[in-house]
Motif scaffolding. Structure first.
Motif, PDB file in Angstrom:
ATOM      1  N   ALA A 183      -0.999  13.540  -5.432  1.00  0.00           N
ATOM      2  CA  ALA A 183      -0.459  12.184  -5.456  1.00  0.00           C
ATOM      3  C   ALA A 183      -1.498  11.174  -5.929  1.00  0.00           C
ATOM      4  N   LEU A 184      -2.777  11.538  -5.810  1.00  0.00           N
ATOM      5  CA  LEU A 184      -3.864  10.644  -6.227  1.00  0.00           C
ATOM      6  C   LEU A 184      -4.371  11.060  -7.596  1.00  0.00           C
ATOM      7  N   GLN A 185      -4.086  10.250  -8.582  1.00  0.00           N
ATOM      8  CA  GLN A 185      -4.595  10.513  -9.925  1.00  0.00           C
ATOM      9  C   GLN A 185      -5.956   9.814 -10.062  1.00  0.00           C
ATOM     10  N   HIS A 186      -6.929  10.326  -9.307  1.00  0.00           N
ATOM     11  CA  HIS A 186      -8.253   9.702  -9.273  1.00  0.00           C
ATOM     12  C   HIS A 186      -9.064  10.201 -10.456  1.00  0.00           C
ATOM     13  N   ARG A 187      -9.327   9.333 -11.398  1.00  0.00           N
ATOM     14  CA  ARG A 187      -9.934   9.728 -12.655  1.00  0.00           C
ATOM     15  C   ARG A 187     -11.421  10.026 -12.488  1.00  0.00           C
ATOM     16  N   THR A 188     -11.845  11.135 -13.077  1.00  0.00           N
ATOM     17  CA  THR A 188     -13.269  11.482 -13.052  1.00  0.00           C
ATOM     18  C   THR A 188     -14.080  10.393 -13.739  1.00  0.00           C
ATOM     19  N   TRP A 189     -13.551   9.792 -14.785  1.00  0.00           N
ATOM     20  CA  TRP A 189     -14.266   8.727 -15.495  1.00  0.00           C
ATOM     21  C   TRP A 189     -14.530   7.529 -14.588  1.00  0.00           C
TER      22      TRP A 189
ATOM     23  N   ARG B 110     -11.944   6.213   2.430  1.00  0.00           N
ATOM     24  CA  ARG B 110     -10.568   6.407   1.985  1.00  0.00           C
ATOM     25  C   ARG B 110     -10.613   6.507   0.470  1.00  0.00           C
ATOM     26  N   ILE B 111      -9.923   7.460  -0.095  1.00  0.00           N
ATOM     27  CA  ILE B 111      -9.903   7.601  -1.546  1.00  0.00           C
ATOM     28  C   ILE B 111      -8.828   6.676  -2.100  1.00  0.00           C
ATOM     29  N   VAL B 112      -9.267   5.741  -2.966  1.00  0.00           N
ATOM     30  CA  VAL B 112      -8.359   4.744  -3.536  1.00  0.00           C
ATOM     31  C   VAL B 112      -8.580   4.694  -5.041  1.00  0.00           C
TER      32      VAL B 112
ATOM     33  N   VAL C 129       0.863  -1.177   0.000  1.00  0.00           N
ATOM     34  CA  VAL C 129       0.000   0.000   0.000  1.00  0.00           C
ATOM     35  C   VAL C 129       0.903   1.231   0.000  1.00  0.00           C
ATOM     36  N   ALA C 130       0.747   2.068  -1.020  1.00  0.00           N
ATOM     37  CA  ALA C 130       1.514   3.313  -1.122  1.00  0.00           C
ATOM     38  C   ALA C 130       0.619   4.465  -0.696  1.00  0.00           C
ATOM     39  N   VAL C 131       1.000   5.154   0.368  1.00  0.00           N
ATOM     40  CA  VAL C 131       0.218   6.274   0.896  1.00  0.00           C
ATOM     41  C   VAL C 131       0.877   7.566   0.430  1.00  0.00           C
TER      42      VAL C 131
ATOM     43  N   SER D 189      -2.457   2.420  -4.521  1.00  0.00           N
ATOM     44  CA  SER D 189      -2.128   3.768  -4.053  1.00  0.00           C
ATOM     45  C   SER D 189      -3.325   4.355  -3.327  1.00  0.00           C
ATOM     46  N   THR D 190      -3.055   5.137  -2.300  1.00  0.00           N
ATOM     47  CA  THR D 190      -4.144   5.757  -1.559  1.00  0.00           C
ATOM     48  C   THR D 190      -3.661   7.033  -0.894  1.00  0.00           C
TER      49      THR D 190
END
Length: 505
Positions: A370-376, A233-235, A89-91, A259-260
């Protein structure tokens, strides 16, 4: 060098498991062994065994059939086996990333390995079967919370209970065996983003069991607890770039990493059939056992998930690929904070939480580069998410005289998104179990936005009759859908903020 047990002593860039968690026995089966579970419940359970001991190792099950995908010849099961079921797990917080190797997993299975899965689920040592199967995995009608008895997976499982395909079928099949063999039932623990999720799970399990064998339904009702829980938690979905970067920092190849973000929260209704891990007694903060999870659920579903989905639909249509990119735009940041403060907060009532600080923290979390959380990714399966993320808050506004035009704009953005075409005319890959219904609506009524909205509001698995018949809500949807179509997202947001005297921050 591959991440595995023989190479653990060579890992110097991460916290690693100890013998307590590596040598523990299986106590949990988890259905829906995705990135979120690995970064949340599995990590917490790993720390629990490290610090406090206990036999709580996890068997993960990936239910590819329920996801509508063919069972792959190779995949997560093989990747985990090659790594002795270890993963990292990468924080990450902007430029800083810390690593932790998790040793809580005993084995990962695919859902076609029915005999092996049911053997674990019916073992006396397994005390909990937890779930992160997403909203659509419950095979239910989101507007009513009842089982969809015509769902293809449900139809199959009722006729073939010894070979279940759905998570609900697996639960009922295993409980049926435990009943017949006199084994204390496990506790089904849902960790999905559903309001009163334990109650929803109980209802669909009872509906299924009633169809299968009424006596079994009675036994489940009398003997099985279904605690509610709230997870946060955003993952983001793990990418090849994530794997390469984490493996490089770790000094070992890890194909199963996730990643989180630093933030983590878990609120659980303390209602179990038998033993459970002492999650709340570990060094991890923000884990709470309580008698009433529902206020925490409402806070998270409405403030976090509601604004997350608003960012997803509006941001994607505007051309933003990630949450961090979207919220960096002052128009979006201002609009999202307005939603939190004026439209959502009036419906949130939770004791012991500083709501202003919570909202400040949400904005900071969204800004984490650090979080590339995609809108898609967030935009997927909107038909299953809208009731709890938007519509219940809008209904609260109707009943308590709270104006919610911004949430109506977010719903209109969803309607535009599922048309399958963005504001630049590019195709959108709409992933939703009702995607064909949406395509048909747009194909049939595209010449009249009033008819488009009316057709959407007739989808009673999404919209309640009360909300669908609300003329103010309908006219807001038509107005905003027209603006999104004619002006695009940016100008629509700017017009909205001018109309409502909202200062850009």
């Amino acid at each position: 060098m591959k991440l595995n047990r023989s190479n653990l002593d060579k890992i110097i860039a991460a916290s690693i498991p100890n013998q307590r968690n590596l040598n523990a026995q299986v106590g949990i089966v988890h259905l829906g062994f995705g990135a979120f579970h690995r970064a949340h419940q599995a990590l917490i359970t790993d720390v629990t065994m490290k610090e406090l001991g206990g036999d709580w190792k996890i068997v993960g099950v990936n239910n590819w059939r329920a996801a509508g995908k063919p069972i792959p010849e190779t995949g997560t099961e093989q990747e985990f086996a090659q790594q002795d079921n270890l993963y990292t797990v990468a924080v990450g917080e902007n430029e800083s990333v810390s690593l932790e190797v998790i040793g809580a997993v005993e084995e990962v299975l695919f859902s076609n390995q029915v005999e092996k899965i049911l053997a674990y689920m019916t073992s006396e040592s397994v005390k909990i079967v937890s779930l992160t199967i997403t909203e659509k995995g419950y095979c239910h009608h989101p507007s009513s919370g009842r089982l969809d008895v015509n769902h293809p997976l449900v139809v199959h499982d009722l006729a073939n209970i010894d070979e279940p395909h759905s998570a609900i079928g697996f639960l009922v099949a295993a409980l049926k065996i435990r009943k017949e063999q006199g084994i204390t039932p496990f506790t089904p623990l849902t960790c999905d983003n559903l309001p009163e999720n334990g109650h929803v799970l109980k209802q669909v399990v009872l509906d299924f069991a009633e169809q299968l064998e009424p006596e079994l339904a009675t036994w489940i009702r009398d003997n099985v607890q279904f605690p509610c829980s709230m997870v946060d938690r955003i993952v983001p979905q793990t990418t090849e770039q994530d794997i390469a970067a984490i493996s490089k920092q770790l000094g070992a190849d890890d194909q199963c990493c996730v990643s989180t973000e630093p933030f983590l929260q878990w609120v659980i209704e303390d209602k179990f059939n038998n033993e459970r891990p002492l999650w709340e007694q570990t060094s991890i903060s923000n884990i709470l056992l309580t008698d009433d999870v529902i206020p925490f659920e409402n806070m998270k579903l409405r403030l976090l998930n509601g604004t997350h989905s608003s960012i997803a639909y509006l941001g994607y249509l505007a051309g933003y690929q990630t949450v961090a990119n979207t919220i960096a735009d002052p128009d979006f940041k201002t609009f999202i904070r307005y939603l939190m403060d004026k439209e959502i907060s009036p419906s949130v009532h939770v004791q012991g939480i500083d709501l202003e600080a919570y909202k400040d923290q949400l904005i900071e979390r969204y800004q984490n580069t650090a979080l590339q959380h995609r809108t898609w990714q967030i935009a997927m399966d909107g038909s299953q998410k809208l009731p709890q993320r938007f519509l219940q808050t809008i209904q609260y506004g109707v009943e308590h005289n709270v104006s919610t035009p911004g949430l109506a704009l977010a719903v209109a953005a969803w309607m535009k998104y599922v048309s399958g075409v963005d504001e630049r005319g590019a195709a959108i890959d709409v992933r939703d179990p009702m995607a064909s219904n949406f395509f048909h609506i747009w194909q049939t009524h595209a010449e009249s936005l009033d008819e488009v909205v009316s057709a959407f509001l007739k989808l009673d698995t999404i919209f309640s009759a009360q909300l669908a018949s609300n003329e103010v809500f309908k006219q807001q949807l038509v107005e905003y859908l027209d603006q999104l179509t004619q002006l695009g997202v940016k100008q629509t947001l700017q017009r909205f903020m001018q109309t409502h005297s909202i200062q850009i921050k």
